[in-house]
Motif scaffolding. Structure first.
Motif, PDB file in Angstrom:
ATOM      1  N   GLU A  63       0.844  -1.188   0.000  1.00 56.31           N
ATOM      2  CA  GLU A  63       0.000   0.000   0.000  1.00 56.31           C
ATOM      3  C   GLU A  63       0.879   1.237   0.000  1.00 56.31           C
ATOM      4  OE1 GLU A  63      -4.268   1.260   1.867  1.00 56.31           O
ATOM      5  OE2 GLU A  63      -2.882   0.162   3.155  1.00 56.31           O
ATOM      6  N   GLU A  64       0.699   2.092  -1.012  1.00 56.39           N
ATOM      7  CA  GLU A  64       1.544   3.270  -1.171  1.00 56.39           C
ATOM      8  C   GLU A  64       0.705   4.450  -1.655  1.00 56.39           C
ATOM      9  OE1 GLU A  64       4.646   3.709  -0.486  1.00 56.39           O
ATOM     10  OE2 GLU A  64       5.422   1.679  -0.150  1.00 56.39           O
ATOM     11  N   THR A  65       1.359   5.589  -1.833  1.00 53.80           N
ATOM     12  CA  THR A  65       0.724   6.754  -2.462  1.00 53.80           C
ATOM     13  C   THR A  65       1.512   7.119  -3.713  1.00 53.80           C
ATOM     14  OG1 THR A  65       2.019   8.282  -1.105  1.00 53.80           O
ATOM     15  CG2 THR A  65      -0.173   7.676  -0.304  1.00 53.80           C
ATOM     16  N   ILE A  66       0.806   7.648  -4.688  1.00 59.60           N
ATOM     17  CA  ILE A  66       1.439   8.028  -5.943  1.00 59.60           C
ATOM     18  C   ILE A  66       2.341   9.232  -5.709  1.00 59.60           C
ATOM     19  CG2 ILE A  66       1.007   8.927  -8.261  1.00 59.60           C
ATOM     20  CD1 ILE A  66      -1.608   7.292  -8.219  1.00 59.60           C
ATOM     21  N   LYS A  67       3.550   9.143  -6.236  1.00 57.63           N
ATOM     22  CA  LYS A  67       4.524  10.225  -6.074  1.00 57.63           C
ATOM     23  C   LYS A  67       4.597  11.048  -7.362  1.00 57.63           C
ATOM     24  CE  LYS A  67       7.253   7.514  -2.798  1.00 57.63           C
ATOM     25  NZ  LYS A  67       6.252   6.433  -2.752  1.00 57.63           N
ATOM     26  N   ARG A  68       5.241  12.176  -7.250  1.00 58.28           N
ATOM     27  CA  ARG A  68       5.364  13.074  -8.403  1.00 58.28           C
ATOM     28  C   ARG A  68       6.019  12.345  -9.575  1.00 58.28           C
ATOM     29  NH1 ARG A  68       8.290  19.054  -8.356  1.00 58.28           N
ATOM     30  NH2 ARG A  68       7.614  19.677 -10.449  1.00 58.28           N
ATOM     31  N   ASN A  69       5.475  12.559 -10.768  1.00 55.94           N
ATOM     32  CA  ASN A  69       5.956  11.989 -12.027  1.00 55.94           C
ATOM     33  C   ASN A  69       5.706  10.482 -12.161  1.00 55.94           C
ATOM     34  OD1 ASN A  69       6.967  14.511 -12.911  1.00 55.94           O
ATOM     35  ND2 ASN A  69       8.869  14.191 -11.777  1.00 55.94           N
ATOM     36  N   GLU A  70       4.967   9.879 -11.226  1.00 53.98           N
ATOM     37  CA  GLU A  70       4.593   8.475 -11.370  1.00 53.98           C
ATOM     38  C   GLU A  70       3.273   8.370 -12.132  1.00 53.98           C
ATOM     39  OE1 GLU A  70       6.597   5.993  -7.702  1.00 53.98           O
ATOM     40  OE2 GLU A  70       4.580   6.810  -7.409  1.00 53.98           O
ATOM     41  N   ASN A  71       3.129   7.311 -12.908  1.00 52.52           N
ATOM     42  CA  ASN A  71       1.898   7.058 -13.635  1.00 52.52           C
ATOM     43  C   ASN A  71       1.646   5.558 -13.679  1.00 52.52           C
ATOM     44  OD1 ASN A  71       3.588   6.010 -15.693  1.00 52.52           O
ATOM     45  ND2 ASN A  71       3.730   8.028 -16.657  1.00 52.52           N
ATOM     46  N   LEU A  72       0.574   5.151 -14.346  1.00 53.72           N
ATOM     47  CA  LEU A  72       0.205   3.736 -14.382  1.00 53.72           C
ATOM     48  C   LEU A  72       1.321   2.874 -14.961  1.00 53.72           C
ATOM     49  CD1 LEU A  72      -2.111   1.670 -13.906  1.00 53.72           C
ATOM     50  CD2 LEU A  72      -2.713   1.988 -16.307  1.00 53.72           C
ATOM     51  N   TYR A  73       1.924   3.340 -16.044  1.00 53.53           N
ATOM     52  CA  TYR A  73       2.979   2.546 -16.678  1.00 53.53           C
ATOM     53  C   TYR A  73       4.147   2.303 -15.718  1.00 53.53           C
ATOM     54  CZ  TYR A  73       6.587   0.987 -19.889  1.00 53.53           C
ATOM     55  OH  TYR A  73       7.576   0.249 -20.482  1.00 53.53           O
ATOM     56  N   ILE A  74       4.596   3.373 -15.078  1.00 52.97           N
ATOM     57  CA  ILE A  74       5.739   3.242 -14.165  1.00 52.97           C
ATOM     58  C   ILE A  74       5.416   2.300 -13.009  1.00 52.97           C
ATOM     59  CG2 ILE A  74       7.137   4.514 -12.483  1.00 52.97           C
ATOM     60  CD1 ILE A  74       7.043   6.907 -14.401  1.00 52.97           C
ATOM     61  N   LEU A  75       4.226   2.455 -12.425  1.00 52.58           N
ATOM     62  CA  LEU A  75       3.856   1.649 -11.266  1.00 52.58           C
ATOM     63  C   LEU A  75       3.752   0.165 -11.614  1.00 52.58           C
ATOM     64  CD1 LEU A  75       1.141   3.972  -9.685  1.00 52.58           C
ATOM     65  CD2 LEU A  75       3.478   3.630  -8.880  1.00 52.58           C
ATOM     66  N   ASN A  77       4.891  -1.445 -14.491  1.00 51.59           N
ATOM     67  CA  ASN A  77       6.111  -1.965 -15.088  1.00 51.59           C
ATOM     68  C   ASN A  77       7.170  -2.267 -14.029  1.00 51.59           C
ATOM     69  OD1 ASN A  77       8.943  -1.165 -16.749  1.00 51.59           O
ATOM     70  ND2 ASN A  77       7.456  -2.453 -17.842  1.00 51.59           N
ATOM     71  N   ARG A  78       7.152  -1.463 -12.963  1.00 54.30           N
ATOM     72  CA  ARG A  78       8.091  -1.683 -11.853  1.00 54.30           C
ATOM     73  C   ARG A  78       7.877  -3.049 -11.205  1.00 54.30           C
ATOM     74  NH1 ARG A  78       7.209   2.848  -7.847  1.00 54.30           N
ATOM     75  NH2 ARG A  78       8.234   4.090  -9.475  1.00 54.30           N
ATOM     76  N   HIS A  79       6.672  -3.578 -11.324  1.00 53.39           N
ATOM     77  CA  HIS A  79       6.335  -4.865 -10.711  1.00 53.39           C
ATOM     78  C   HIS A  79       6.162  -5.972 -11.753  1.00 53.39           C
ATOM     79  CE1 HIS A  79       5.803  -3.472  -6.532  1.00 53.39           C
ATOM     80  NE2 HIS A  79       5.540  -2.320  -7.117  1.00 53.39           N
ATOM     81  N   GLY A  80       6.835  -5.807 -12.871  1.00 51.17           N
ATOM     82  CA  GLY A  80       6.929  -6.900 -13.826  1.00 51.17           C
ATOM     83  C   GLY A  80       5.838  -6.992 -14.858  1.00 51.17           C
ATOM     84  N   SER A  82       4.241  -6.178 -18.358  1.00 47.42           N
ATOM     85  CA  SER A  82       4.814  -5.792 -19.647  1.00 47.42           C
ATOM     86  C   SER A  82       4.109  -4.573 -20.240  1.00 47.42           C
ATOM     87  CB  SER A  82       4.705  -6.962 -20.628  1.00 47.42           C
ATOM     88  OG  SER A  82       3.346  -7.200 -20.960  1.00 47.42           O
ATOM     89  N   SER A  83       4.822  -3.952 -21.181  1.00 48.76           N
ATOM     90  CA  SER A  83       4.255  -2.783 -21.869  1.00 48.76           C
ATOM     91  C   SER A  83       2.990  -3.163 -22.625  1.00 48.76           C
ATOM     92  CB  SER A  83       5.281  -2.196 -22.834  1.00 48.76           C
ATOM     93  OG  SER A  83       6.459  -1.810 -22.153  1.00 48.76           O
ATOM     94  N   GLN A  84       2.975  -4.358 -23.230  1.00 50.22           N
ATOM     95  CA  GLN A  84       1.817  -4.807 -23.982  1.00 50.22           C
ATOM     96  C   GLN A  84       0.594  -4.956 -23.071  1.00 50.22           C
ATOM     97  OE1 GLN A  84       1.270  -5.146 -27.190  1.00 50.22           O
ATOM     98  NE2 GLN A  84      -0.833  -5.836 -26.814  1.00 50.22           N
ATOM     99  N   THR A  85       0.816  -5.545 -21.875  1.00 49.08           N
ATOM    100  CA  THR A  85      -0.292  -5.720 -20.930  1.00 49.08           C
ATOM    101  C   THR A  85      -0.816  -4.374 -20.446  1.00 49.08           C
ATOM    102  OG1 THR A  85       0.607  -7.846 -20.193  1.00 49.08           O
ATOM    103  CG2 THR A  85      -0.979  -6.770 -18.740  1.00 49.08           C
ATOM    104  N   ILE A  86       0.077  -3.445 -20.173  1.00 49.39           N
ATOM    105  CA  ILE A  86      -0.332  -2.108 -19.717  1.00 49.39           C
ATOM    106  C   ILE A  86      -1.139  -1.417 -20.814  1.00 49.39           C
ATOM    107  CG2 ILE A  86       0.479   0.167 -18.971  1.00 49.39           C
ATOM    108  CD1 ILE A  86       2.929  -1.289 -17.767  1.00 49.39           C
ATOM    109  N   TYR A  87      -0.719  -1.599 -22.060  1.00 53.71           N
ATOM    110  CA  TYR A  87      -1.474  -1.026 -23.180  1.00 53.71           C
ATOM    111  C   TYR A  87      -2.877  -1.620 -23.241  1.00 53.71           C
ATOM    112  CZ  TYR A  87      -2.921   0.002 -27.956  1.00 53.71           C
ATOM    113  OH  TYR A  87      -3.624   0.410 -29.057  1.00 53.71           O
ATOM    114  N   GLU A  88      -2.995  -2.938 -23.037  1.00 55.67           N
ATOM    115  CA  GLU A  88      -4.302  -3.598 -23.041  1.00 55.67           C
ATOM    116  C   GLU A  88      -5.186  -3.060 -21.924  1.00 55.67           C
ATOM    117  OE1 GLU A  88      -4.135  -7.857 -23.056  1.00 55.67           O
ATOM    118  OE2 GLU A  88      -2.467  -7.904 -24.486  1.00 55.67           O
ATOM    119  N   ILE A  89      -4.580  -2.819 -20.764  1.00 52.30           N
ATOM    120  CA  ILE A  89      -5.339  -2.265 -19.632  1.00 52.30           C
ATOM    121  C   ILE A  89      -5.905  -0.902 -19.994  1.00 52.30           C
ATOM    122  CG2 ILE A  89      -5.122  -1.341 -17.281  1.00 52.30           C
ATOM    123  CD1 ILE A  89      -3.019  -3.550 -16.790  1.00 52.30           C
TER     124      ILE A  89
END
Length: 421
Positions: A63-75, A77-80, A82-89
């Motif tokens: 459980e965290e809070t979003i920090k400056r310059n963070e977005n869905l992709y960064i969050l 992708n940091r946990h494994g 893929s870019s393709q899955t994030i695009y599908e989301i």
């Protein structure tokens, strides 16, 4: 005798039906299904689930809070993920989800199992959240945490400021601002006196027993300079707002002062004031508010800008015509707000400029002037007319509500020990 014989024959017949050779299998199955205390205790309990519907103890939770310059992709992708899955989301996101609008400070949760990240829960607000399930098939949902409304009562005697007193009495930091807004057309909050006091009955909103915001103020009382003002909230689907005991709207045509927060009055309305620069006595048809350079100045009412320019000793000036009766002027501005020009329409509470010291001024301040039928009047003492009152057809309903709220207000006591320590 005949009665007992009939009963015996019936019992014998039933016994043959249930326990005869051809029904032994049925009887055996019935025996197996009999529930005893022993096998009752063996029935597994329904697993406990958290607020978001996940089984407790089944996942590792981050459980965290979003920090400056963070977005869905960064969050993700940091946990494994893929870019393709994030695009599908992102492609699956529906109206209201807006996964591109993540803001610093918003909360999120990650649920992880042996295979990695299973779910991502993002709070758009304290009560509304988006859930992304990263299973064999990606699913997204938008849900709300149920909000419970509780009634709270706060009262206090002013020692330093309204906001400090509200906080000292256990009220929300937003309660003082709401009170000031309700009574903005009745009370000059820039001239509160020690000993002025208030009572308020209001709603508080909770989600999962956590405070998430201030609800409606149901009724409030404010005593200022010996005069008691009361406001009651009324909403019957047709009319909504705050009204006094006679059904008059608490919202007047103009605000009492052109600021959101307290500003010191450095010079009042006068027919003969000694001018600090010209060194002579002359009329001062306004109220001077000393404030830091750049402090936002608000339009005290809806209207049309009739002047926005630099003009001699007035410095940068804005004039607003509110209607056929009322006009206001704002002098010595440091600058104008975007879009404020002659002919522009402004709304009550809109920022029109910023405090400065242009023109004949010894320091940063605003000279605020109010005109009634083109005649300058003292904005601190003039009696402003109320806006639309309640229709007669609603008065019985309103008075019934007001009577009940009066009883609750009168039952509130005032804590002098906190106010005058």
């Amino acid at each position: 005798m005949t009665k007992y014989l009939s009963v015996g024959i019936l019992f014998f017949s039933v016994s043959i039906f249930f326990f005869g050779p051809e029904n032994e299998e049925v009887a055996t199955e019935m025996d197996k299904e009999l529930i005893s205390l022993k096998n009752l205790n063996e029935i597994p309990p329904i697993p406990a689930r958290d607020t978001y519907g996940f089984i407790d103890g089944e996942y590792e939770i981050l459980e965290e809070t979003i920090k400056r310059n963070e977005n869905l992709y960064i969050l993700l992708n940091r946990h494994g993920i893929s870019s393709q899955t994030i695009y599908e989301i992102q492609q699956k996101a529906e109206d209201g989800m807006n996964l591109h609008r993540m803001l610093p400070g918003q909360k999120y949760r990650m649920y992880k199992d042996d295979d990695g990240l299973f779910s991502f829960v993002w709070h758009q607000t304290p009560t509304r959240f988006v859930t992304i399930i990263l299973d064999d098939e990606i699913t997204l949902s938008l849900d709300e945490i149920p909000v419970i409304t509780k009634i709270n009562k706060v009262s206090g005697i002013i020692a330093n400021s309204l906001y400090e007193t509200v906080l000292n009495e256990g009220g929300s930091q937003f309660l003082g601002a709401e009170l000031a807004e309700i009574f903005a057309w009745e009370i000059d909050f820039f001239s509160l006196r020690r000993g002025d006091h208030f009572k308020v009955i209001h709603e508080e909103l909770y989600a999962n027993d956590v405070y998430v915001g201030l609800g409606d103020i149901k009724a409030a009382e404010f005593q200022h300079r010996g005069t008691t003002h009361r406001a009651y909230y009324f909403d019957n689907g047709s009319r909504r707002g705050y009204f006094d005991k006679d059904g008059n709207s608490m919202q007047k045509a103009l605000l009492k002062a052109p600021f959101q927060y307290n500003q010191r009055i450095s010079s009042g309305f006068s027919q003969s004031r000694f001018h600090p620069i010209l060194r002579e006595r002359r009329p001062h048809h306004g109220t001077d508010y000393a404030a830091p350079t750049g402090t936002p100045i608000l339009a005290v009412g809806d209207g049309v800008v009739t002047e926005a320019q630099r003009r001699g000793g007035n410095g940068n000036i804005v004039q607003i015509r509110h209607n056929g009766t009322y006009k206001t002027a704002y002098l010595h501005l440091n600058g104008f707000a975007s879009g404020v020009r002659k002919g522009a329409t402004v709304k009550q509470g809109q920022i029109i400029g910023y405090v400065g010291s242009t023109g004949l001024a010894t320091g940063p301040h605003l000279c605020y002037r109010l005109y009634v039928n083109e005649r300058p009047v003292n904005s601190l003492t003039v009696d402003m007319p109320a806006s639309e009152s309640l229709d007669e057809e609603y008065m019985d309903q309103f008075l019934n509500i007001a009577e009940q709220l009066d009883e609750q207000l009168e039952s509130l006591s005032l804590s002098e020990s906190l106010a005058f320590n």
